[in-house]
Design a protein around this motif. Structure first.
Motif, PDB file in Angstrom:
ATOM      1  N   LYS A 178       0.848  -1.191   0.000  1.00 46.99           N
ATOM      2  CA  LYS A 178       0.000   0.000   0.000  1.00 46.99           C
ATOM      3  C   LYS A 178       0.882   1.239   0.000  1.00 46.99           C
ATOM      4  N   CYS A 200       3.438  -3.814   3.460  1.00 52.00           N
ATOM      5  CA  CYS A 200       3.793  -4.646   2.303  1.00 52.00           C
ATOM      6  C   CYS A 200       3.610  -6.104   2.724  1.00 52.00           C
ATOM      7  N   ARG A 201       3.353  -6.981   1.768  1.00 55.03           N
ATOM      8  CA  ARG A 201       3.452  -8.416   2.066  1.00 55.03           C
ATOM      9  C   ARG A 201       4.679  -8.977   1.374  1.00 55.03           C
TER      10      ARG A 201
END
Ligand code: TYD
Length: 237
Positions: A178, A200-201
């Motif tokens: 994002k 973040c992933r």
């Protein structure tokens, strides 16, 4: 540069004025929240890790020509950055389906998307950050023109094109993240906020292990170790 009065306290950061009208200081907190603030916790050292990770990533993006609010890291928990008018849109970039995308559209978790998806959410906690299309954003006057929405999408893709191979080289799959943007005193749209495992992933390419805030969302434990590992890989340790 010293902190003056508190301007705003958010879920993960406090924002302070400075003696310079154009500069503010963010204090990265150890607090963790998920599900729009419903789940809360705290992890000592988390704020410093996110400050250090964000600092490295802002420097990288700056060096590749992406304008950001970053000025410098002041100490473990503080970052000096430009003051902006925040654009109330969360720009979500996805390479792999997971989280709300799988929940909302029934795409199987872990599916590599045929192209990078960029979505807009309305940054409004009271409404639960609903999805926005371009017409919604214009009706709400979150930006002045369609051109600015196009620019947010274009810059988000450019950032993904820099970060995705950067992390791949470090053994991390950048699944989604994002971004937030603001307008500086000259009206330029610049990247703001933070880029960290809170927004973040990262999935380890070898083991598939989650190295981000999903460890907290899903109660997996080991959050700090994972964030430390992300920082160490960025630093090449
Ligand atoms: P998403 O799958 O939409 O949300 P959820 O956390 O509900 O599964 O998240 C996509 C990416 O954007 C993910 O890396 C987390 C990040 N994100 C935020 O940082 N803040 C937010 O408010 C949202 C909705 C997502």
């Amino acid at each position: 540069m010293e902190k003056r009065e508190l301007l705003y306290e958010g879920k993960a950061k406090k924002l302070f004025l400075t003696d310079d009208d154009n500069l503010v200081i963010s204090e990265f907190k150890d607090d963790l929240t998920a599900f729009n603030g419903e789940k809360k916790s705290s992890e000592s050292g988390k704020g410093a890790l996110n400050n250090k990770i964000s600092t490295e990533l802002f420097k990288l993006l700056d060096s590749k020509g992406i304008p950001t609010h970053f000025v410098k890291m002041l100490d473990d928990n503080h970052m000096l950055h430009k003051k902006v008018d925040v654009i109330m849109i969360e720009v979500i970039v996805r390479n792999v389906a997971t989280g709300s995308l799988t929940r909302n559209l029934g795409i199987e978790d872990g599916t590599v998307l045929p192209f990078t998806l960029v979505e807009f959410d309305y940054k409004n906690d009271d409404l639960g950050d609903p999805k926005l299309n371009d017409q919604h954003a214009l009706i709400l006057e979150l930006v002045d023109h369609q051109d600015e929405l196009d620019k947010l999408r274009r810059v988000a893709r450019e950032i993904n094109d820099i970060l995705r191979p950067y992390f791949e080289e470090k053994g991390l799959n950048l699944v989604d993240f994002k971004l937030e943007f603001g307008k500086d005193k000259d009206g330029n749209i610049i990247l703001i906020d933070e880029i960290s495992p809170d927004n973040c992933r990262f999935w380890d390419i070898e083991s598939g292990e989650k190295m981000d805030k999903d460890r907290f969302r899903q109660g997996l434990g080991g959050l700090k170790v994972a964030y430390e590992e992300v920082l160490n890989r960025i630093l090449g340790k």
